[in-house]
Scaffold this active site. Structure first.
Site, PDB file in Angstrom:
ATOM      1  N   CYS A  81      -2.228  11.433  10.842  1.00 23.28           N
ATOM      2  CA  CYS A  81      -1.305  12.340  10.148  1.00 23.28           C
ATOM      3  C   CYS A  81      -1.564  13.813  10.456  1.00 23.28           C
ATOM      4  O   CYS A  81      -0.623  14.580  10.688  1.00 23.28           O
ATOM      5  CB  CYS A  81      -1.368  12.093   8.643  1.00 23.28           C
ATOM      6  SG  CYS A  81      -3.035  12.020   7.953  1.00 23.28           S
ATOM      7  N   ASN A  91       2.186  14.387   5.095  1.00 17.77           N
ATOM      8  CA  ASN A  91       1.275  13.435   5.720  1.00 17.77           C
ATOM      9  C   ASN A  91       1.710  11.980   5.623  1.00 17.77           C
ATOM     10  O   ASN A  91       1.411  11.185   6.517  1.00 17.77           O
ATOM     11  CB  ASN A  91      -0.129  13.575   5.127  1.00 17.77           C
ATOM     12  CG  ASN A  91      -0.156  13.475   3.624  1.00 17.77           C
ATOM     13  OD1 ASN A  91       0.420  14.314   2.928  1.00 17.77           O
ATOM     14  ND2 ASN A  91      -0.830  12.463   3.096  1.00 17.77           N
ATOM     15  N   THR A  92       2.422  11.575   4.554  1.00 19.92           N
ATOM     16  CA  THR A  92       2.827  10.174   4.472  1.00 19.92           C
ATOM     17  C   THR A  92       4.252   9.931   4.978  1.00 19.92           C
ATOM     18  O   THR A  92       4.654   8.781   5.144  1.00 19.92           O
ATOM     19  CB  THR A  92       2.704   9.618   3.037  1.00 19.92           C
ATOM     20  OG1 THR A  92       3.596  10.312   2.169  1.00 19.92           O
ATOM     21  CG2 THR A  92       1.276   9.733   2.537  1.00 19.92           C
ATOM     22  N   GLU A 110     -11.949  11.666  10.883  1.00 21.80           N
ATOM     23  CA  GLU A 110     -10.734  12.470  11.019  1.00 21.80           C
ATOM     24  C   GLU A 110     -10.853  13.494  12.139  1.00 21.80           C
ATOM     25  O   GLU A 110      -9.926  13.673  12.933  1.00 21.80           O
ATOM     26  CB  GLU A 110     -10.431  13.170   9.695  1.00 21.80           C
ATOM     27  CG  GLU A 110      -9.042  13.765   9.599  1.00 21.80           C
ATOM     28  CD  GLU A 110      -7.998  12.731   9.218  1.00 21.80           C
ATOM     29  OE1 GLU A 110      -6.821  13.113   9.092  1.00 21.80           O
ATOM     30  OE2 GLU A 110      -8.352  11.544   9.066  1.00 21.80           O
ATOM     31  N   SER A 163      -3.234  11.901  -0.913  1.00 16.77           N
ATOM     32  CA  SER A 163      -2.463  10.698  -0.584  1.00 16.77           C
ATOM     33  C   SER A 163      -2.835  10.148   0.784  1.00 16.77           C
ATOM     34  O   SER A 163      -2.606   8.960   1.056  1.00 16.77           O
ATOM     35  CB  SER A 163      -0.960  10.980  -0.643  1.00 16.77           C
ATOM     36  OG  SER A 163      -0.602  12.006   0.270  1.00 16.77           O
ATOM     37  N   GLY A 164      -3.419  10.977   1.630  1.00 22.20           N
ATOM     38  CA  GLY A 164      -3.852  10.506   2.939  1.00 22.20           C
ATOM     39  C   GLY A 164      -4.962   9.479   2.863  1.00 22.20           C
ATOM     40  O   GLY A 164      -5.196   8.733   3.823  1.00 22.20           O
ATOM     41  N   GLY A 171       0.811  -1.211   0.000  1.00 28.61           N
ATOM     42  CA  GLY A 171       0.000   0.000   0.000  1.00 28.61           C
ATOM     43  C   GLY A 171       0.846   1.262   0.000  1.00 28.61           C
ATOM     44  O   GLY A 171       2.081   1.212   0.023  1.00 28.61           O
ATOM     45  N   MET A 172       0.180   2.419  -0.002  1.00 28.41           N
ATOM     46  CA  MET A 172       0.887   3.705  -0.072  1.00 28.41           C
ATOM     47  C   MET A 172       1.823   3.910   1.110  1.00 28.41           C
ATOM     48  O   MET A 172       2.978   4.297   0.947  1.00 28.41           O
ATOM     49  CB  MET A 172      -0.126   4.846  -0.157  1.00 28.41           C
ATOM     50  CG  MET A 172      -0.774   5.018  -1.514  1.00 28.41           C
ATOM     51  SD  MET A 172       0.386   5.585  -2.790  1.00 28.41           S
ATOM     52  CE  MET A 172       0.804   7.220  -2.193  1.00 28.41           C
ATOM     53  N   HIS A 191      -0.290  18.071   4.252  1.00 29.24           N
ATOM     54  CA  HIS A 191      -1.496  18.611   4.876  1.00 29.24           C
ATOM     55  C   HIS A 191      -1.235  20.047   5.342  1.00 29.24           C
ATOM     56  O   HIS A 191      -0.196  20.335   5.957  1.00 29.24           O
ATOM     57  CB  HIS A 191      -1.902  17.780   6.089  1.00 29.24           C
ATOM     58  CG  HIS A 191      -2.470  16.433   5.753  1.00 29.24           C
ATOM     59  ND1 HIS A 191      -2.736  16.036   4.467  1.00 29.24           N
ATOM     60  CD2 HIS A 191      -2.836  15.405   6.560  1.00 29.24           C
ATOM     61  CE1 HIS A 191      -3.245  14.809   4.487  1.00 29.24           C
ATOM     62  NE2 HIS A 191      -3.311  14.400   5.740  1.00 29.24           N
TER      63      HIS A 191
END
Length: 348
Positions: A148, A328-329, A201, A178-179, A11-12, A241
């Protein structure tokens, strides 16, 4: 070198783990897990790689296995990039099998005996590990990092919370696509658009923030005592973000003191010179139109939070407002788990 594995490696967030761990001085990736349909394949054949970097050569030929501790051999730490519902089942199994689980998933975050940690903010909460192991009779343990958007926020709140009395915090987020993962937001839903809702969230930000800044008495965490109100939105930005933060203080303050508080902020990772720790966790941008996600998300190799437009807000009593940007990632996901593992590896 410590042998590590990645749960949910295709996954991402799993891909970010691989990218960030590729040349790590302390950790070597020796195990990758994914779904049953990917098990048995070479990683290069199992993954649809979505990052700008290339798959590291050391990773391409690793055979993916199912997410089962019996399939993951000779590994001390596993990094979890699993979806929450899968993590709730799998992570305890790995901890019970004696492995250290550094999780980015939300499943175990608010368990009272599971540390929810941002190393610059609340490293003392890692003392919950011993309580967790005794209570659950595990040889391993689970440590989690927050959501995140929460990580970026709380890294800027920590120096203010330590120096000033906070009454209320209001946050409006503009969060990158991408989150939600590669398939999370359809292009027709986000191009030329803004989505004013991200499931769960707001609740995560409001509860996790107070828990991270809470007091640990040796047995449990008592949440910080101020109000947090959030509104979360998805925008057509790839990574990074952005958050507009409004704070009501209990006492009068000067902006110059707030700026100094941000500039001086250092945590245990900086003192220990951990590999993934940014030199300055919070970086002030002086330009009137910064920070911006495209220009500032990679500050500190993606591990720092950029802050700008720091000013008083006269509508709120003793009000402060500023804008922040965090990746965020990286800082908000894989990098956060890796920094947690680096700290644990250093002090335990």
């Amino acid at each position: 070198m410590v042998n590590v594995g990645i749960l949910g490696a295709t996954g991402m967030v799993g891909q970010r783990f691989i990218e960030l761990l590729a040349n790590h001085p302390d950790f070597e990736v020796t195990a990758l897990t994914a779904s049953t349909r990917s098990a048995g394949k070479r990683y290069e054949d199992a993954v649809t790689w979505n990052l700008e970097s290339k798959i590291p050569e050391s990773i391409k030929d690793i055979t993916v296995v199912e997410t089962d501790p019996q399939q993951v051999k000779d590994v001390e730490i596993v990094f979890s990039a699993l979806p929450s519902e899968n993590a709730a089942v799998a992570e305890p199994k790995f901890a019970k099998a004696g492995m250290k689980v550094a999780s980015n998933a939300s499943a175990m975050r608010m368990e009272p005996d599971v540390p929810l940690v941002v190393p610059e903010v609340n490293p003392e909460h890692l003392d919950l590990i011993e309580i967790q192991q005794k209570k659950r009779r595990w040889d391993g343990f689970i440590v989690t990092n927050p959501n995140c958007s929460t990580i970026a926020l709380v890294m800027t709140l920590k120096p203010l919370y330590d120096q000033f009395n906070i009454k209320r915090v209001y946050v409006s987020t503009m969060q990158a696509v991408s989150g939600a993962g590669y398939n999370g937001v359809p292009s027709m839903a986000i191009v030329d658009n803004l989505v004013p809702f991200i499931g769960e969230e707001e609740e995560k930000m409001e509860t996790e923030t107070l828990h991270l800044l809470g007091d640990f008495d040796g047995e449990s965490v008592t949440d910080a005592n101020f109000g947090v109100s959030t509104s979360c939105h998805r925008v057509a930005v790839l990574d990074g973000h952005t958050e507009a933060v409004f704070i009501e203080m209990q006492d009068d303050f000067e902006v110059v003191d707030v700026r100094q508080s941000f500039s001086d902020f250092k945590g245990l990772p900086q003192k220990l010179n951990l590999h993934s720790a940014p030199k300055n966790p919070v970086v002030i941008r002086e330009e009137e139109n910064r920070p911006q996600p495209r220009m500032d998300r990679m500050e500190g190799n993606g591990m720092a939070v950029s802050v700008g437009r720091i000013r008083k807000d006269d509508v709120f009593d003793k009000g402060l407002k500023y804008i922040l940007v965090g990746h965020n990632t990286i800082r908000g996901a894989a990098g956060a788990s890796i920094l947690n593992a680096e700290l644990i590896n250093e002090i335990m």
